[in-house]
Design an enzyme around this catalytic site. Sequence first.
Site, mmCIF file in Angstrom:
data_model
loop_
_atom_site.group_PDB
_atom_site.id
_atom_site.type_symbol
_atom_site.label_atom_id
_atom_site.label_comp_id
_atom_site.label_asym_id
_atom_site.label_seq_id
_atom_site.Cartn_x
_atom_site.Cartn_y
_atom_site.Cartn_z
ATOM 1 N N SER A 1 0.814 -1.448 -0.049
ATOM 2 C CA SER A 1 -0.128 -0.001 -0.058
ATOM 3 C C SER A 1 0.788 1.180 -0.056
ATOM 4 C CB SER A 1 -1.027 -0.144 1.252
ATOM 5 O OG SER A 1 -1.857 1.063 1.243
ATOM 6 N N THR B 1 -7.344 1.116 4.897
ATOM 7 C CA THR B 1 -6.732 0.334 5.972
ATOM 8 C C THR B 1 -7.718 0.550 7.218
ATOM 9 O OG1 THR B 1 -4.633 0.479 5.137
ATOM 10 C CG2 THR B 1 -4.699 -0.234 7.455
ATOM 11 N N CYS C 1 -5.286 -9.644 -13.779
ATOM 12 C CA CYS C 1 -5.663 -10.698 -14.855
ATOM 13 C C CYS C 1 -7.236 -10.988 -14.865
ATOM 14 C CB CYS C 1 -4.897 -11.539 -15.093
ATOM 15 S SG CYS C 1 -4.644 -12.574 -13.684
ATOM 16 N N CYS D 1 -1.383 -9.555 -7.730
ATOM 17 C CA CYS D 1 -2.297 -8.576 -7.992
ATOM 18 C C CYS D 1 -3.713 -8.577 -8.117
ATOM 19 C CB CYS D 1 -1.821 -7.412 -8.558
ATOM 20 S SG CYS D 1 -1.773 -7.850 -10.693
ATOM 21 N N CYS E 1 4.182 -13.996 -10.788
ATOM 22 C CA CYS E 1 2.793 -13.274 -10.645
ATOM 23 C C CYS E 1 3.265 -12.870 -9.180
ATOM 24 C CB CYS E 1 1.857 -14.523 -10.397
ATOM 25 S SG CYS E 1 0.305 -13.773 -9.858
ATOM 26 N N ARG F 1 -0.792 -4.008 -6.886
ATOM 27 C CA ARG F 1 -1.834 -4.671 -5.998
ATOM 28 C C ARG F 1 -3.426 -3.748 -6.814
ATOM 29 N NH1 ARG F 1 -5.106 -7.820 -4.646
ATOM 30 N NH2 ARG F 1 -5.321 -8.897 -2.676
ATOM 31 N N CYS G 1 -1.184 -6.976 -17.373
ATOM 32 C CA CYS G 1 -0.297 -7.610 -16.177
ATOM 33 C C CYS G 1 0.710 -6.840 -15.961
ATOM 34 C CB CYS G 1 0.025 -8.988 -16.540
ATOM 35 S SG CYS G 1 1.001 -9.702 -15.354
#
Length: 565
Positions: free
Chosen positions: A109, A347, A540, A537, A534, A311, A509
């Site tokens: 984040s 958050t 895709c 996130c 990968c 993310r 991606c």
Amino acid sequence: MMKPLSKQLRCPRLDPGALGVRPTARRWASSDAPKITTHYSIHPRDQDPRWEGTEMERFADQADVVVVGAGPAGLSAAIRLKQLALAEEREVRVCVVEKASQIGAHTLSGACLEPSALNELLPDWKERGAPLHTPVTEDIFSILTEKHRIPVPMLPGLPMNNHGNYIVRLGNLVRWLGEQAEELGVELYPGYAAAEVLFHEDGSVKGIATNDVGIAKDGSPKDTFERGMELHAQVTLFGEGCHGHLAKQLYRHFNLRQNCEPQTYAIGLKEVGLDYSNPYLSPFREFQRWKHHPFVAPTLEGGERIGYGARALNEGGVQSIPELTFPGGILIGCSPGFMNVPKIKGTHTAMKSGMLAAEAVFPRLAVLEEDSAPSAGLHVPEYAESLKASWVWKELHAVRNIRPSFHNYLGLYGGMVYTGIFYWILRGKEPWTLKHCGLDSDQLKPAKECTPIEYPRPDGKLSFDLLSSVALSGTNHEGDQPAHLTLRDDSVPVERNLAIYDGPEQRFCPAGVYEYVPTDDGAGMRLQINAQNCVHCKTCDIKDPSQNINWVVPEGSGGPAYNGM
């Protein structure tokens, strides 16, 4: 720290194909398409002769509450449950499973933290040494043109105002929350990915099963194959984060999204909305180009790139929140989507949702006798009621129209005018709720209707190539395992995505997982999936225009290793 599981019970043999997602009706993809997917969620093992005679029994363990995901929401829920149990001198067993190898290793984040929920959960967080060291001293908000910036005044009361907030590395905060949870007796199990939702005979959630290990890339069992184990609970809290693998199954199983708008997303490189329409757009390369803007570049010049990650973010707001409770389970945190979009913060709302879930669940927990187990999962609708009566709902309701207001004839500027009039003046009290434009996966236009985007080459100082960036994420997966980026139909990428959209997965991606390469005979193209790259996130799974990609968990501990990002 991983703790030994107690009260292990041997379970009866299970149907190897009984997963939370329905396998495809056919055993393999069409014969004329190269075989890509070998995962057992697509090709059931009970139809594969290579699995005959393989021991498929699993051990099971019983807890009072199981939490899926050791993020801010999950850990806040676990801490609050233990606080309530301590106050009433009750024994409540709380187990938290986390797919990352260490607590916080998959957390990514900004992050500018609003400490309201933390103040409620642990009022003495400063004395406990929470890693909040940098209070916000100034806000600068701008609209960037190609070469210039238009300053936007930060008026009091606007959601972008960060007075009283802290700049943090969220992974460090999550790791610290894990330490607080362990001190209270919460059992944390990092490196154990929840792969399957388990159900009682009455259809209520029974718990989860962790992923199997020791499966070869071609889908066959290795000599080291081991079944995952089952964790049963009176109630299971699902806090997987944005676009959770199990949450998707629960949406379908309980029809939880029947009365809400589709969720809409962004990808957290910079805020690039995933509702874009040009299939040639690359979020990663947009981010690299953004860093060269004359207003941004001076801040970065002379710095060193030390990490990378990406993310997906929920941006649908209150109108996209699904039903939150169902028999045996609860959705918390960014899994259902509590992010305040104009604040770009989720958050504090995620933490509060976990706390409210704990407070709703605790009074309903039965005292189980030794070696006994409930025959049905608890349904706790009180959680949704308390959430809607809390400051979380009030905050999200006030900003509900800001994100969809940008879908208008004037675009960005129209959205800002709307925000200024209806939020700053009326504080979101307008008597209507705007809708989104549908699923992000439906927004791409055919490639023939769009202009390819020419991106500048990275200079190696401010902007960088993709693969060297991914290398800094610490991403690692066991190479000899089925790709966890599964395809429902192996023929779709070439026949539809490449033919109509010019293969957008190789651009959306942010980790170089997907690429189209020539077939072995050179007669055409095929999709190659580099699953080891990968970064989890989920972009895709969200943006695929054919909705053919289904992200599932890899073997436990695989994925990025973010160092306090």
